[in-house]
Design a protein around this motif. Sequence first.
Motif, PDB file in Angstrom:
ATOM      1  N   LEU A   1     -28.992 -32.412  42.965  1.00 53.94           N
ATOM      2  CA  LEU A   1     -27.889 -32.834  43.926  1.00 53.94           C
ATOM      3  C   LEU A   1     -26.652 -32.884  43.171  1.00 53.94           C
ATOM      4  O   LEU A   1     -25.306 -32.565  43.282  1.00 53.94           O
ATOM      5  CB  LEU A   1     -27.999 -33.681  45.114  1.00 53.94           C
ATOM      6  CG  LEU A   1     -26.918 -33.794  46.199  1.00 53.94           C
ATOM      7  CD1 LEU A   1     -26.639 -32.586  46.862  1.00 53.94           C
ATOM      8  CD2 LEU A   1     -27.383 -34.897  47.015  1.00 53.94           C
ATOM      9  N   ALA A   2     -26.833 -34.104  42.305  1.00 55.85           N
ATOM     10  CA  ALA A   2     -25.748 -34.346  41.157  1.00 55.85           C
ATOM     11  C   ALA A   2     -25.386 -33.327  40.503  1.00 55.85           C
ATOM     12  O   ALA A   2     -23.889 -32.991  40.188  1.00 55.85           O
ATOM     13  CB  ALA A   2     -26.169 -35.660  40.684  1.00 55.85           C
ATOM     14  N   LEU A   3     -26.281 -32.620  39.982  1.00 58.33           N
ATOM     15  CA  LEU A   3     -25.787 -31.375  39.257  1.00 58.33           C
ATOM     16  C   LEU A   3     -25.132 -30.323  40.034  1.00 58.33           C
ATOM     17  O   LEU A   3     -24.174 -29.889  39.630  1.00 58.33           O
ATOM     18  CB  LEU A   3     -27.183 -30.698  38.601  1.00 58.33           C
ATOM     19  CG  LEU A   3     -26.843 -29.206  37.889  1.00 58.33           C
ATOM     20  CD1 LEU A   3     -26.378 -29.538  36.735  1.00 58.33           C
ATOM     21  CD2 LEU A   3     -28.316 -28.673  37.736  1.00 58.33           C
ATOM     22  N   VAL A   4     -25.408 -30.251  41.244  1.00 62.62           N
ATOM     23  CA  VAL A   4     -24.897 -29.232  42.066  1.00 62.62           C
ATOM     24  C   VAL A   4     -23.408 -29.619  42.147  1.00 62.62           C
ATOM     25  O   VAL A   4     -22.511 -28.831  42.216  1.00 62.62           O
ATOM     26  CB  VAL A   4     -25.618 -28.922  43.288  1.00 62.62           C
ATOM     27  CG1 VAL A   4     -24.657 -28.156  44.493  1.00 62.62           C
ATOM     28  CG2 VAL A   4     -26.781 -28.078  43.157  1.00 62.62           C
TER      29      VAL A   4
ATOM     30  N   ALA B   1     -25.822 -22.025  27.435  1.00 61.74           N
ATOM     31  CA  ALA B   1     -24.296 -21.953  27.343  1.00 61.74           C
ATOM     32  C   ALA B   1     -23.345 -22.446  28.205  1.00 61.74           C
ATOM     33  O   ALA B   1     -22.155 -22.705  28.034  1.00 61.74           O
ATOM     34  CB  ALA B   1     -24.241 -20.114  27.304  1.00 61.74           C
ATOM     35  N   ILE B   2     -23.725 -22.467  29.516  1.00 63.33           N
ATOM     36  CA  ILE B   2     -23.099 -23.201  30.368  1.00 63.33           C
ATOM     37  C   ILE B   2     -22.883 -24.615  30.155  1.00 63.33           C
ATOM     38  O   ILE B   2     -21.616 -25.128  30.106  1.00 63.33           O
ATOM     39  CB  ILE B   2     -23.641 -23.018  31.759  1.00 63.33           C
ATOM     40  CG1 ILE B   2     -23.531 -21.425  32.247  1.00 63.33           C
ATOM     41  CG2 ILE B   2     -22.767 -23.750  32.809  1.00 63.33           C
ATOM     42  CD1 ILE B   2     -24.655 -21.200  33.531  1.00 63.33           C
ATOM     43  N   VAL B   3     -23.719 -24.908  29.623  1.00 64.67           N
ATOM     44  CA  VAL B   3     -23.668 -26.659  29.397  1.00 64.67           C
ATOM     45  C   VAL B   3     -22.748 -27.042  28.348  1.00 64.67           C
ATOM     46  O   VAL B   3     -22.193 -27.770  28.499  1.00 64.67           O
ATOM     47  CB  VAL B   3     -25.213 -27.139  29.003  1.00 64.67           C
ATOM     48  CG1 VAL B   3     -25.297 -28.588  28.633  1.00 64.67           C
ATOM     49  CG2 VAL B   3     -26.193 -27.096  30.371  1.00 64.67           C
ATOM     50  N   SER B   4     -22.830 -25.875  27.329  1.00 63.83           N
ATOM     51  CA  SER B   4     -22.175 -26.369  25.997  1.00 63.83           C
ATOM     52  C   SER B   4     -20.570 -26.142  26.423  1.00 63.83           C
ATOM     53  O   SER B   4     -19.899 -26.882  25.722  1.00 63.83           O
ATOM     54  CB  SER B   4     -22.572 -25.271  25.004  1.00 63.83           C
ATOM     55  OG  SER B   4     -23.632 -25.578  24.562  1.00 63.83           O
TER      56      SER B   4
ATOM     57  N   TRP C   1     -23.700 -33.238  27.803  1.00 65.88           N
ATOM     58  CA  TRP C   1     -25.159 -33.713  27.661  1.00 65.88           C
ATOM     59  C   TRP C   1     -25.495 -34.273  29.135  1.00 65.88           C
ATOM     60  O   TRP C   1     -26.714 -34.294  29.326  1.00 65.88           O
ATOM     61  CB  TRP C   1     -25.100 -35.172  26.644  1.00 65.88           C
ATOM     62  CG  TRP C   1     -24.289 -36.152  27.333  1.00 65.88           C
ATOM     63  CD1 TRP C   1     -23.167 -36.424  27.222  1.00 65.88           C
ATOM     64  CD2 TRP C   1     -24.639 -37.159  28.166  1.00 65.88           C
ATOM     65  NE1 TRP C   1     -22.385 -37.465  27.760  1.00 65.88           N
ATOM     66  CE2 TRP C   1     -23.620 -38.044  28.224  1.00 65.88           C
ATOM     67  CE3 TRP C   1     -25.980 -37.603  28.765  1.00 65.88           C
ATOM     68  CZ2 TRP C   1     -23.690 -39.304  29.248  1.00 65.88           C
ATOM     69  CZ3 TRP C   1     -26.296 -38.538  29.488  1.00 65.88           C
ATOM     70  CH2 TRP C   1     -24.736 -39.564  29.629  1.00 65.88           C
ATOM     71  N   LEU C   2     -24.445 -34.749  29.899  1.00 64.72           N
ATOM     72  CA  LEU C   2     -25.185 -35.151  31.192  1.00 64.72           C
ATOM     73  C   LEU C   2     -25.599 -34.163  32.009  1.00 64.72           C
ATOM     74  O   LEU C   2     -26.656 -33.941  32.825  1.00 64.72           O
ATOM     75  CB  LEU C   2     -23.784 -35.865  31.927  1.00 64.72           C
ATOM     76  CG  LEU C   2     -24.255 -36.382  33.233  1.00 64.72           C
ATOM     77  CD1 LEU C   2     -25.315 -37.295  33.309  1.00 64.72           C
ATOM     78  CD2 LEU C   2     -22.969 -36.930  33.970  1.00 64.72           C
TER      79      LEU C   2
END
Length: 534
Positions: free
Chosen positions: A197-200, A316-319, A325-326
């Motif tokens: 949920l935090a990610l969303v 790729a999205i995270v970068s 990193w979170l």
Amino acid sequence: MAQKTSKYQRGAWTSQSGFILAALGSAVGLGNIWRFPGVAYQNGGGAFLLPYLIALLTAGVVILLLDYAIGHRFRGSAPLALRRAAGRPGETLGWFQVMINVIIAIYYTAVIAWTSMFFIFSFKQNWESGASTQEFFLFDYLQLDTENQLTFDLVPAVVIPMVVFWVLVLAVLALGVAKGVQKANSITIPLLFVSFLALVIGALLQPGAVDGLNAFFTPDFSQLGKPQIWVAAYGQIFFSLSVAFGIMITYSSYQKRRANMASSGLVVAFGNSSFELLAGVGVFAALGYLAHTQGVAVGDLEGLTGPMLAFATFPAIVSALPLSWLFGTLFFGSLLLAGFTSLLSILEVVLAGFIDKFGLSRGAATWGVGLPMAVVSVLLIGTTTGLITLDTLDFFSNQMGIVASAIVTVVLVIWVNRRGGELAGHLSAISTFKVGKIWQVFVGILAPLVIGYMLVQVIISTVSDGYEGYEGWYLGVFGWGTLALMLIASIVLTLLPWNTPVRGFKAWPPIPGAKPADEIANAAAFDPSAGKES
């Protein structure tokens, strides 16, 4: 003759919530996060939600309740419960379901190993060292051999975490149903929902998120007339709920006699689908952000489903995200939790079958059966061609094995042994709402027709076109050969004698017109409280 008592008590959930969390832990797995969003996007976007909902109500819930009713009424693992419900052919079916779980466990552990490594990679974005995130995943990490379809060259970065997770999951299972499986799920499932949920929420706050949601939810109603979208909807519901391959039969057998099974089924079914929708929102909000940063449309992105979504597109999205990193640790941490709880349920089916049949202690079954599986898993999937083997085993065990198992279950239990009324009566007697004729029509007629159509289409396509361009000998060994080996093993295990056979099992509660259960059972699995509330 005096009845022999069991050498141990069968495992049991300590509460209704413990069972629901465990069932959700099994249902909510890797496929919810990386499969559902892509399937929905490829099959009409928002329009896909209509056949998806229809499939949930007409097949997902009804087959889930069938598994619940069989396991809860006949009080055993898949081989034992189906033996009591449908005689010796039922036991063979039960062992086939066990074999499906053996195959899935062999490759599923590798995916969890990949996830754990990418969780670690998230802190420093190690995938940025490759030419692309896809190149990093396939060649830098997996060291994929593109010239061969089968090698036994081990990849240490895959093998080491595989060994760690095999030991960890077997250690949890050795503790038992309540102290091991239930306690693990009571910790991991709430943590999974909170972290995802935090990610969303974080993904929704990024620029371009709305574009991703539009791509996900914008309906293309012209797709509704195509049979493929309906097959895709039923397939997604069917596979994501962990039905027809022994998991829910086994889990429901650990429930108390008076447990409210029908209501639990609704909670699990709708809880699983709610998480899938949440996953779709989060994943496509993140894809919208990636498309925004690249100045392209969401539809022009590559790798929108399957493992490539998780291990190539999402890195790729995270970068590109702030606090990368979170976001990376939240995503891969969620995947890790979802995969681990599903693996627990997969292996529990295997252990329960051997414990019931051969009267093994929990520890002996866990390590005696689990360790050989771990060795095979490492040697087959921890290699430079492990991804190819995994893909093949997954396709044949899921797209064919589970679907065939569902059809045969309905034929044996509902058509041949005519237990539809008895099972409906069982659910009605212990639940807060009645399960009647409509459920019997859906489970006995509609569901097998739809599922049968799916199976025929998959077989025709595979026979005529092959699978993923793999060579015929390879599919013969790891595809069709695996199915044949599973069937042979099921027949052999059925022919072996039960340990200390007993007679006298009585299904409870009494249902007017119910047939007697097959009395061959295992002393270790025999429930002395039959006919009483446990």
